[in-house]
Design a protein around this motif. Sequence first.
Motif, short mmCIF file in Angstrom:
data_model
loop_
_atom_site.label_atom_id
_atom_site.label_comp_id
_atom_site.label_asym_id
_atom_site.label_seq_id
_atom_site.Cartn_x
_atom_site.Cartn_y
_atom_site.Cartn_z
N GLY A 145 0.83 -1.20 0.00
CA GLY A 145 0.00 0.00 0.00
C GLY A 145 0.86 1.24 0.00
O GLY A 145 2.10 1.17 0.03
N PRO A 146 0.23 2.42 -0.03
CA PRO A 146 0.99 3.68 -0.04
C PRO A 146 1.88 3.82 1.19
O PRO A 146 1.48 3.48 2.31
CB PRO A 146 -0.11 4.75 -0.04
N SER A 158 0.76 -2.75 -6.64
CA SER A 158 0.12 -1.74 -5.81
C SER A 158 -1.21 -2.30 -5.29
O SER A 158 -2.07 -2.72 -6.08
CB SER A 158 -0.13 -0.46 -6.61
N TRP A 160 -3.59 -0.63 -3.89
CA TRP A 160 -4.69 0.26 -4.27
C TRP A 160 -5.09 0.04 -5.73
O TRP A 160 -6.26 -0.01 -6.05
CB TRP A 160 -4.27 1.72 -4.03
N ASP A 161 -4.10 -0.13 -6.60
CA ASP A 161 -4.41 -0.37 -8.02
C ASP A 161 -5.11 -1.72 -8.21
O ASP A 161 -5.87 -1.90 -9.17
CB ASP A 161 -3.14 -0.34 -8.85
N GLY A 163 -7.35 -2.86 -6.27
CA GLY A 163 -8.74 -2.77 -5.81
C GLY A 163 -8.90 -2.54 -4.33
O GLY A 163 -10.02 -2.32 -3.87
N ARG A 165 -8.41 -0.06 -2.31
CA ARG A 165 -8.20 1.36 -2.05
C ARG A 165 -8.74 1.75 -0.68
O ARG A 165 -9.74 1.22 -0.21
CB ARG A 165 -8.86 2.20 -3.15
N PHE A 166 -8.06 2.70 -0.08
CA PHE A 166 -8.47 3.26 1.21
C PHE A 166 -8.55 2.19 2.31
O PHE A 166 -9.37 2.26 3.22
CB PHE A 166 -9.82 3.99 1.10
N ARG A 167 -7.68 1.19 2.19
CA ARG A 167 -7.58 0.18 3.25
C ARG A 167 -6.25 0.39 3.95
O ARG A 167 -5.21 0.57 3.30
CB ARG A 167 -7.66 -1.25 2.68
N HIS A 175 -8.43 -8.26 2.76
CA HIS A 175 -9.22 -7.64 1.70
C HIS A 175 -9.39 -8.63 0.54
O HIS A 175 -8.43 -9.29 0.13
CB HIS A 175 -8.55 -6.35 1.21
#
Length: 252
Positions: A145-146, A158, A160-161, A163, A165-167, A175
């Motif tokens: 993640g970021p 990535s 987020w890429d 799917g 996202r915002f986890r 997830h």
Amino acid sequence: MTAAFAALAVGATFFAPSLRAQTQGSQTSSGTEQPAATAPQAAQPVVLLLDGLGVYVESDYIGVSALTRPLALQGFKTRTDSHLMVKTKGIVPDVIIGHSMGGETALRYATELARAGYKPPMVITIDAAPAPPACTVPRCMNIAGPGFARVRGARNISAWDAGARFRNHAQLPTHPAVQELILKETGDWMAQWKASQPKLARMGPKPGRPSAAAEPTPPPTPAPATPKMWTMPSWSVPGWSVPSWPGAGQGG
């Protein structure tokens, strides 16, 4: 002529039993079938699941331990532990999956196994931290993640890429998008492993074919028909008789 008929009768008496003996001998001879053998089964592949800091219990909803059941459905045997590897130190897994500090431990342990001469395991890490080393095994994937570092030598994806996202960091291992990536990788590994195993076919003789170890049984030789005895002639000779045959009188 009396002596000739007597000789033929005696010869027929000795000739018929010898034919019966030959026929019985050919019927009792048979080959023996070798017992069939099966190829040995290979050991079930093992996945080592290493959770990160603060996750010290196996759980279906926390950390990489949540992958235990789907991995078992793929055919793996699973072992779970923390990044300290108190329970599993010394095992030789086929796949190592680690989250956070468990990811860093997975990378280091895979390198130790390869240097010790074992087959390098496949490694999958999620947010490997705090300072992950380079991956030294041929097959390695890192999902991050970021804010988390890329792993040198690994295929970096990535989160987020993909799917997720915002986890946050703690939520990534459970997830669905992250688990789908992991199970796709382990499923491909299992398919390749199964394809490399020897077929579990019977190694004995195939049906309908004689065993190579047993000599083929020759077909029984049909016994020739017993020659018929000569019958008495239909003509008569005055004064001729066969006194050695009971009840035999003058010919005709």
